[in-house]
Motif scaffolding. Structure first.
Motif, PDB file in Angstrom:
ATOM      1  N   ASP A  87      53.677  20.906  49.327  1.00  0.00           N
ATOM      2  CA  ASP A  87      53.967  21.615  48.082  1.00  0.00           C
ATOM      3  C   ASP A  87      54.649  22.952  48.353  1.00  0.00           C
ATOM      4  O   ASP A  87      54.754  23.785  47.461  1.00  0.00           O
ATOM      5  CB  ASP A  87      52.651  21.845  47.319  1.00  0.00           C
TER       6      ASP A  87
ATOM      7  N   TYR B  11      50.184  16.702  51.037  1.00  0.00           N
ATOM      8  CA  TYR B  11      51.176  17.031  50.017  1.00  0.00           C
ATOM      9  C   TYR B  11      51.928  18.288  50.428  1.00  0.00           C
ATOM     10  O   TYR B  11      51.348  19.378  50.469  1.00  0.00           O
ATOM     11  CB  TYR B  11      50.455  17.217  48.677  1.00  0.00           C
TER      12      TYR B  11
ATOM     13  N   TYR C 155      50.341  13.359  43.275  1.00  0.00           N
ATOM     14  CA  TYR C 155      49.263  13.782  44.165  1.00  0.00           C
ATOM     15  C   TYR C 155      47.909  13.477  43.531  1.00  0.00           C
ATOM     16  O   TYR C 155      47.021  12.900  44.161  1.00  0.00           O
ATOM     17  CB  TYR C 155      49.406  15.275  44.463  1.00  0.00           C
TER      18      TYR C 155
ATOM     19  N   ARG D 199      46.955  20.092  50.413  1.00  0.00           N
ATOM     20  CA  ARG D 199      48.225  20.769  50.167  1.00  0.00           C
ATOM     21  C   ARG D 199      48.662  21.513  51.430  1.00  0.00           C
ATOM     22  O   ARG D 199      47.900  22.314  51.974  1.00  0.00           O
ATOM     23  CB  ARG D 199      48.088  21.755  49.016  1.00  0.00           C
TER      24      ARG D 199
ATOM     25  N   ASP E 137      53.093  16.829  41.659  1.00  0.00           N
ATOM     26  CA  ASP E 137      51.699  17.196  41.363  1.00  0.00           C
ATOM     27  C   ASP E 137      50.966  16.011  40.734  1.00  0.00           C
ATOM     28  O   ASP E 137      49.824  15.712  41.089  1.00  0.00           O
ATOM     29  CB  ASP E 137      51.650  18.387  40.392  1.00  0.00           C
TER      30      ASP E 137
END
Length: 579
Positions: free
Chosen positions: A506, A504, A492, A2, A489
């Motif tokens: 985020d 990712y 992922y 992330r 999410d």
RNA sequence: CGGGGUGUGGCGCAGUCGGUAGCGCGCGGCGUUUGGGACGCCGAGGCCGGAGGUUCGAGUCCUCUCACCCCGACCA
């Protein structure tokens, strides 16, 4: 991974004083950070890249029978004294004393250590051939580091060493390494050429360099457009004009005021550069004065001259040194000089009646001829090959390209086994020195060179095999609409479960920030979801190399990405690339 | 080692004639915004690379020094 927790931030602006694209982009994309001159930390993204490169190297070394080991970074000086390199190598090698006042060095390479290991472990021809390698930190106190990871002082290098019974065994392993290198660089997506090279400080009998073509390269390679020939300029040869066979004319001294350069002399006399002889003065490491002469239209190649003169190194001579041998700067010729090693290029031997200096300011000599007017000590090829010169194989016009040396292979022969006593017994019980080779690839330099070859105005465009991650994933939209985040999410988790490497994004950033960071970092596949794509139950998938995106159903994202990645990997296993 | 250049907040930079340091980005908070580097308000953050000197006073002038960058020499 992330991005909200990634160690290392991308930079909107690079430090103002960096020049090379790879240096700038690797800083901006949070791959590397400098600690000192030529000393870098690899941040998590950069370390992933280098580890992938090293893993490819490992796989290809293992595939040809290599065994990985690890040799120390700190060496007792004694092992370097044994090989004779403690004194031969200059300040490039850092030396220090341990608490017991013993001389130690920081390893700049590992021939000594591997030879020491070999003399302990290898006794019999039955144990040979052998291929061992390690991937280890090296320290070379370069007089000038530059260009980010292209040229650094602390760096990581794969070096492999081959141990063989004889030259034939070495030849075979040398070829194995050559082919393994081709596979390695092909898999990392580098365009390269293989060139013949100087053996330099390593000693040895043959060497080739793997050169990645790049306008920012430090080396120059001469390449035949027909693929017949490629050499580093240090050693490159070319086809000479046939001797004219012109008869020697009487020597004559003429006044030539203000003609201290070859060009000025040719202009003054109204003759081509090729009718003049250029004198270049050096002092060799041994202390002897080296008087080099070459036709005015050619330039001296110092590597060739060094070898022709039998010198380890050459420094331009000072005015005082030049006058001391009876020559005059700007008006020098080998006629009537003394205490100098006179090295003439083949062009001077083969071109009669050259205009040369009179060793007297303001005067030159017409019609000088070696053998009659002065005695050369050495006649050799000491000319630098240039673009447009004729290929020594087919005669076509050579091109000159800048290149970065990403790997090399060396035939060391018995240079180290002889002096360190690394011997084996043959079937008849007779002792022979082990025949050795050494083979290096700088992993950090490979990473930087890939960036040099694979970037655009937005950032890095990684080949999939060495990208920090295979996929950049992001959600786009406002914090109030949580649907895109939830969809991302889930993607992922699904991608990660399918063993896809995902970076990712985020973070609660705006779309532009995420897109720009994704382009900068340069992972090959980008997946984004937003309220707009979710309306149709889709995600957007875009290749870093593509202008346009495609839209696929959320449930199809994992198989689609898998298929795309497989295709990208397959492209890299194609033919060796040349550019 | 030679030549050139730069050192001022994390990054990019400005700082005039010597008068006690500012801008953009980034960072923290609040609010608005939300598909290609948003906006407003509030806020944190500086031994002006270091040492010495000149001066009432130095980011600014002088000397020395250190670091980094670029070119060259050098270099698996």
């Amino acid at each position: 991974m992330r991005m909200s927790h990634l160690f290392g931030r991308t930079l909107r602006e690079a430090p103002g004083d960096v020049e090379l694209p790879s240096h700038r982009l690797m800083l901006r994309a949070a791959l590397i950070r400098p600690l000192g001159a030529g000393i870098y930390s690899l941040l998590p993204l950069g370390w992933r890249v280098v580890r992938k490169i090293e893993q490819i190297i490992r796989e290809e070394m293992n595939a040809i029978g290599g065994q990985e080991l690890l040799m120390p970074v700190v060496h007792p000086a004694d092992i370097w004294r044994e090989s004779g390199r403690y004194d031969a190598v200059g300040p490039e090698m850092s030396r220090f004393k341990d608490r017991g006042d013993r001389d130690m060095v920081l390893a700049m390479t590992h021939e000594e250590v591997i030879t020491d290991l070999a003399r302990q472990e290898i006794n019999s021809y039955r144990q040979l051939p052998m291929l061992v390698y390690h991937i280890q930190t090296k320290w070379r106190d370069e007089p000038r580091s530059r260009g980010g990871l292209i040229r650094v002082r602390e760096f990581t290098m794969k070096d492999a060493y081959t141990l063989d019974r004889d030259e034939a065994g070495l030849d075979a392993q040398y070829q194995n390494q050559w082919h393994a290198y081709e596979r390695i660089f092909r898999r990392t997506g580098l365009a390269f050429v293989v060139v013949g090279a100087d053996t330099g400080m390593m000693g040895g009998t043959a060497s080739h360099e793997f050169m990645a073509l790049s306008p920012h390269g430090e080396d120059i390679v001469l390449i035949c457009p027909n693929g017949d020939y490629a050499d580093n300029r240090e050693v490159a040869t070319f086809v000479r004009d046939a001797p004219t066979g012109e008869a020697a004319l009487p020597i004559e001294e003429i006044e030539t005021p203000s003609t201290t350069t070859i060009q000025a002399l040719a202009d003054f006399l109204g003759i081509p550069l090729a009718k003049t002889a250029k004198a270049v003065f050096y002092t060799g490491d041994s202390g002897q004065f080296v008087f080099a002469v070459i036709r005015g239209d050619l330039d001296i190649n110092e590597t060739k001259l060094r070898k022709a003169a039998g010198e380890g190194g050459l420094t331009p001579a000072t005015v005082e040194e030049i006058r001391a041998i009876g020559a005059e700067p700007g008006f020098g010729s080998p006629v009537a000089v003394h205490d100098a090693l006179i090295v003439i290029d083949e062009s001077v031997r083969d071109t009669p009646n050259l205009v040369a200096g009179a060793n007297r300011a303001g005067w030159h000599l017409l019609n000088t001829n070696p053998g009659r007017d002065y005695q050369p000590d050495v006649v050799a090829d000491i000319a630098s090959a240039e673009a447009g010169f004729s290929c020594p194989v087919c005669g076509a016009a050579l091109t000159a390209e800048r290149a970065i040396e990403v790997g090399n292979i060396f035939k060391l022969g018995t240079r180290y086994s002889n002096v360190l006593g690394a011997n084996y017994l043959d079937a008849d019980g007779i002792s022979h020195p082990i025949v050795m080779g050494s083979y290096g690839i700088g992993s950090g330099r490979v990473a930087a060179t890939i960036v040099e070859q694979h970037h655009d105005e937005r950032g890095i465009v990684w080949p999939v095999s060495v990208a920090p991650y295979e996929v950049s994933l992001m959600w786009i939209g406002g914090a109030d609409d949580t649907a895109p985040q939830e969809a991302a999410d889930r993607l992922y988790d699904a991608l990660t479960a399918a063993a896809v490497e995902v970076l990712y994004d985020d973070r609660p950033e705006r779309a532009g920030v995420k897109f720009n960071d994704a382009d900068l970092i340069g992972n090959p596949v980008r997946i984004s979801v937003s309220s707009r794509t979710l309306e149709r139950g889709e995600a957007e998938i875009k290749l870093r190399t593509a202008a346009d995106a495609e839209f696929v159903a959320l449930d199809d994202v994992v198989p689609t990405v898998r298929r795309i990645l497989d295709g990208l990997y397959a492209e890299l296993s194609g033919e060796a690339q040349r550019s």
